[in-house]
Design an enzyme around this catalytic site. Structure first.
Site, PDB file in Angstrom:
ATOM      1  N   ASP A 192       0.883  -1.173   0.000  1.00  0.00           N
ATOM      2  CA  ASP A 192       0.000   0.000   0.000  1.00  0.00           C
ATOM      3  C   ASP A 192       0.917   1.218   0.000  1.00  0.00           C
ATOM      4  OD1 ASP A 192      -2.475   1.456   0.222  1.00  0.00           O
ATOM      5  OD2 ASP A 192      -1.939   1.850   2.309  1.00  0.00           O
ATOM      6  N   GLU A 213      -0.990  -1.316  -5.062  1.00  0.00           N
ATOM      7  CA  GLU A 213      -2.227  -0.584  -5.335  1.00  0.00           C
ATOM      8  C   GLU A 213      -2.022   0.355  -6.518  1.00  0.00           C
ATOM      9  OE1 GLU A 213      -4.227   3.077  -3.204  1.00  0.00           O
ATOM     10  OE2 GLU A 213      -4.722   1.247  -2.098  1.00  0.00           O
ATOM     11  N   ASP A 260      -2.694   1.251   6.935  1.00  0.00           N
ATOM     12  CA  ASP A 260      -1.869   0.984   5.743  1.00  0.00           C
ATOM     13  C   ASP A 260      -1.399  -0.469   5.727  1.00  0.00           C
ATOM     14  OD1 ASP A 260      -1.203   4.082   4.960  1.00  0.00           O
ATOM     15  OD2 ASP A 260      -1.166   3.758   7.119  1.00  0.00           O
TER      16      ASP A 260
END
Length: 209
Positions: free
Chosen positions: A7, A68, A141
């Protein structure tokens, strides 16, 4: 399959490693966050993220890195930092010859919770349940990184079938039953009339009836 999920972020870059296969129980191998200070130079912060990524890749040796996909229409400065951290993660994976998969936030949420509009609390709760953890990983996160890894494990079989289907179409016969290479001379130059001899049909070549 062992997947390292990332992330991306400049201040907190979430990283999580998950093992398993689609349709089978999943197991968390490790989870954490690579941190940098906001007052440091941007180049120095990217170097710190690179070092952190290298340590995780060397320690856990994943088969795939899931990152991501960065997308936002607001707060351009934040998106730029996220994109830079994402690029560092992909670079570190590519140097090791590891495949990189990009998943959008909505794809990850839909895979883990069943809806692409789920909030962070919902994602964290489902990650906790799916990995049989005692509590949701903190900060968020870290939970998002695990969700990315879970998403890729579950989507990988469908993605592989899609890629195979595309390859079959690209290499398959053309309309009329001829393969893609039919009617081509060596070197790739199409012949004038594939399969038809020169001269008048039924007459010896070059002879006037």
């Amino acid at each position: 399959m062992r997947v390292l999920g990332v992330d991306p972020g400049l201040t907190r870059c979430g990283i999580g490693v998950v093992e398993g296969a689609a349709g089978r129980p999943l197991r968390m191998t490790a989870v954490g966050v690579v941190r940098t200070t906001a007052d440091a130079d941007i180049a120095e912060r990217l170097v710190l993220i690179e070092r952190g990524m290298d340590e995780w890749l060397d320690t856990y040796r994943p088969e795939v890195v899931a990152v991501e996909r960065v997308f936002s229409q607001h707060n351009v400065s934040t998106v730029m930092g996220t994109a830079q951290a994402s690029a560092v993660a992909m670079l570190c994976a590519a140097r090791r010859g590891l495949p990189v998969a990009l998943h959008t936030p909505s794809e990850v949420k839909a895979a883990v919770t069943g809806t692409g509009r789920a909030g962070k609390a919902q994602v964290g709760a489902m990650v906790t349940r799916l990995l049989r953890l005692d509590a949701p990983p903190r900060p968020a996160d870290a939970a998002d990184a695990l969700a990315l890894a879970i998403c890729h494990i579950w989507r990988a079989p469908a993605l592989n079938r899609l890629q195979q289907a595309h390859a079959a179409v690209a290499n398959g016969p053309r309309p009329g039953g001829r393969p893609a290479t039919a009617g081509r001379k060596p070197g790739g130059t199409p012949s004038a009339n594939p399969g038809t001899p020169s001269g008048t049909p039924g007459s010896p070549k070059g002879r006037t009836p």
